[in-house]
Enzyme design. Structure first.
Site, short mmCIF file in Angstrom:
data_model
loop_
_atom_site.label_atom_id
_atom_site.label_comp_id
_atom_site.label_asym_id
_atom_site.label_seq_id
_atom_site.Cartn_x
_atom_site.Cartn_y
_atom_site.Cartn_z
CG HIS A 76 -1.84 1.12 1.28
ND1 HIS A 76 -2.98 1.18 0.50
CD2 HIS A 76 -1.79 2.29 1.98
CE1 HIS A 76 -3.60 2.33 0.74
NE2 HIS A 76 -2.90 3.01 1.62
CG ASP A 85 -5.36 -0.67 2.50
OD1 ASP A 85 -4.90 -1.63 1.85
OD2 ASP A 85 -5.95 0.28 1.96
#
Ligand code: GRF
Length: 207
Positions: free
Chosen positions: A111, A147
């Site tokens: 990410h 995430d």
């Protein structure tokens, strides 16, 4: 026994290309990419994988009536190719229990922010809008929170005054391409251990 993995991607595939390049150069230890699975027909990542002689497979989410059926097909393909781990690399679908339970604690993602800051879409834009001076990238285990899984590795990238979204994202991407292959090698070397929310990397963490 080499660590075999599948890559899941949706778009450009620069992380896929970096990982496959590292594989070709012997920088993944014994880890072996078995297949690149793509959920968007014609995505650029398909050509990048083919150029590296790694099998590709398109499993388009819109061909399935439900998320569960789509995820079951993804998991079946990864398994069929002998994958024990799954690396998400720009895979733009949220994965639910059907897929997560097929590879428990064996799915990773990258990410473009220092999580838990700026999860979700457009992380470099979020960083600029919030005015942080340092951003970066994170490799983490995937869990049911977007995430939100345990963090394996992070690299900081300074935010420059002249940055716009494209320049910041591009500098972060350079670090993504370095750190993801490294983490895969650590996994292959058996150096990655979870202790609750913490992930410990045995040996020198930067080697
Ligand atoms: C990367 O920034 C990655 O961190 C995010 O999606 C982007 C994918 O880029 N998850 P690419 O397809 O690997 O070039």
């Amino acid at each position: 026994m080499p660590m075999r993995f599948a890559l899941l991607a949706s778009g450009t595939g620069s992380n896929v290309a970096a990982i496959l390049g590292a594989y070709r150069e012997g920088r993944l230890g014994g880890a072996e990419p078995r297949v690149v699975i793509v959920n968007i027909r014609g995505a650029a990542v398909i050509e990048r994988a083919r150029a590296c002689d790694v099998p590709t497979c398109t499993i388009a989410h819109d061909d399935f009536a439900s998320r569960e059926e789509f995820e079951a097909a993804l998991a079946a393909e990864a398994r069929r190719r002998g994958a024990e781990y799954v690396m998400l690399a720009g895979f733009m679908r949220i994965l639910g229990p059907t897929f997560l339970n097929a590879f428990p604690e064996r799915i990773l993602n990258i990410h473009p922010s220092l999580l838990p800051a700026f999860p979700g879409l457009h992380a470099p834009r979020q960083a600029l809008e919030r005015g942080v001076k340092v951003s970066g990238c994170t490799v983490h285990f995937v869990n049911e929170n977007v995430d939100g899984g345990p963090i394996i590795a992070q690299v900081a990238v300074p935010v420059l005054e002249q940055d716009d979204e494209a320049t910041l994202a591009a500098r972060i991407l350079i670090e993504e391409h370095r750190i993801y292959p490294r983490v895969i090698r650590w996994l292959d070397e058996g150096r990655v251990h979870r202790v609750g929310r913490r992930v410990l990397v045995a040996g020198p963490a930067h080697s």
